[in-house]
Design a protein around this motif. Structure first.
Motif, PDB file in Angstrom:
ATOM      1  N   SER A   7      22.423  11.581  48.804  1.00  0.00           N
ATOM      2  CA  SER A   7      21.781  12.052  47.582  1.00  0.00           C
ATOM      3  C   SER A   7      20.422  11.364  47.439  1.00  0.00           C
ATOM      4  O   SER A   7      20.251  10.208  47.818  1.00  0.00           O
ATOM      5  N   ARG A  10      16.400   8.709  42.616  1.00  0.00           N
ATOM      6  CA  ARG A  10      15.756   9.333  41.453  1.00  0.00           C
ATOM      7  C   ARG A  10      14.934   8.295  40.713  1.00  0.00           C
ATOM      8  O   ARG A  10      15.459   7.266  40.301  1.00  0.00           O
ATOM      9  N   PHE A  12      12.133   7.944  37.406  1.00  0.00           N
ATOM     10  CA  PHE A  12      11.726   8.630  36.180  1.00  0.00           C
ATOM     11  C   PHE A  12      10.389   8.059  35.736  1.00  0.00           C
ATOM     12  O   PHE A  12      10.186   6.836  35.783  1.00  0.00           O
ATOM     13  N   PHE A  29      13.704   3.057  37.829  1.00  0.00           N
ATOM     14  CA  PHE A  29      14.654   3.351  38.893  1.00  0.00           C
ATOM     15  C   PHE A  29      15.955   2.639  38.545  1.00  0.00           C
ATOM     16  O   PHE A  29      15.941   1.449  38.215  1.00  0.00           O
ATOM     17  N   SER A  42       3.851   8.517  41.945  1.00  0.00           N
ATOM     18  CA  SER A  42       4.629   8.960  43.103  1.00  0.00           C
ATOM     19  C   SER A  42       4.453   8.019  44.290  1.00  0.00           C
ATOM     20  O   SER A  42       5.427   7.503  44.842  1.00  0.00           O
ATOM     21  N   MET A  58      13.470  11.147  47.831  1.00  0.00           N
ATOM     22  CA  MET A  58      13.275  10.676  46.465  1.00  0.00           C
ATOM     23  C   MET A  58      12.840  11.849  45.596  1.00  0.00           C
ATOM     24  O   MET A  58      12.061  12.689  46.031  1.00  0.00           O
ATOM     25  N   GLU A  59      13.356  11.874  44.375  1.00  0.00           N
ATOM     26  CA  GLU A  59      12.926  12.850  43.378  1.00  0.00           C
ATOM     27  C   GLU A  59      12.247  12.108  42.249  1.00  0.00           C
ATOM     28  O   GLU A  59      12.721  11.062  41.815  1.00  0.00           O
ATOM     29  N   TRP A  61      11.270  12.467  38.362  1.00  0.00           N
ATOM     30  CA  TRP A  61      11.633  13.222  37.164  1.00  0.00           C
ATOM     31  C   TRP A  61      10.839  12.728  35.970  1.00  0.00           C
ATOM     32  O   TRP A  61      10.348  11.602  35.957  1.00  0.00           O
ATOM     33  N   HIS A  67      14.078  19.926  35.953  1.00  0.00           N
ATOM     34  CA  HIS A  67      14.036  19.843  37.420  1.00  0.00           C
ATOM     35  C   HIS A  67      13.062  18.724  37.805  1.00  0.00           C
ATOM     36  O   HIS A  67      12.248  18.288  36.986  1.00  0.00           O
ATOM     37  N   PRO A  68      13.110  18.247  39.042  1.00  0.00           N
ATOM     38  CA  PRO A  68      12.180  17.183  39.450  1.00  0.00           C
ATOM     39  C   PRO A  68      10.732  17.674  39.445  1.00  0.00           C
ATOM     40  O   PRO A  68      10.460  18.835  39.744  1.00  0.00           O
ATOM     41  N   VAL A  71       9.422  16.214  44.887  1.00  0.00           N
ATOM     42  CA  VAL A  71      10.486  15.811  45.793  1.00  0.00           C
ATOM     43  C   VAL A  71       9.839  15.332  47.080  1.00  0.00           C
ATOM     44  O   VAL A  71       8.959  15.994  47.634  1.00  0.00           O
TER      45      VAL A  71
END
Length: 121
Positions: A7, A10, A12, A29, A42, A58-59, A61, A67-68, A71
């Protein structure tokens, strides 16, 4: 047989401060703020996570979208890039040069104009 966790990581982002140079963001994180103020969330997030030993997807958000925002398939590759823009050029992807970033930090400190946009904790 145990399968490795594939996975994506993520992160934010939250807007923290806007200046004449642009919008600053904090990056979180796993529920902790890892970057307090950056205009390049990013790339800085990728570099920070790679430095901590993370690899893979990595996404990124925010709290507005379902949605992200972005990505990244490979944060090690993304860590070598950054978004650059100025008065003559809109946003574009360029190679990250840590020597240039370090010079900017030293110049900012010597001129007492405040910390560099990228502030790692």
């Amino acid at each position: 047989m145990h399968q490795p966790d594939t996975s994506p990581l993520r992160v934010f982002i939250d807007p923290v401060k806007i200046t004449k140079k642009g919008q600053g963001y904090s990056v979180s994180f796993n529920g902790e703020i890892i970057i307090t103020n950056t205009r390049n969330p990013s790339g800085d997030a990728c570099r920070h996570l790679v430095a901590l030993g993370y690899r893979g997807r990595m996404e990124m958000w925010d709290n507005e979208r379902p949605h992200p925002r972005m990505v990244f398939r490979d944060i090690e590759r993304a860590a070598r890039l950054k978004v650059a823009e100025n008065e003559r050029h809109g946003p574009r992807i360029v190679r990250f040069d840590p020597m240039t970033e370090g010079l900017r930090e030293r110049l900012a400190a010597s001129r007492e104009i405040g910390p560099c946009a990228t502030q790692f904790q």
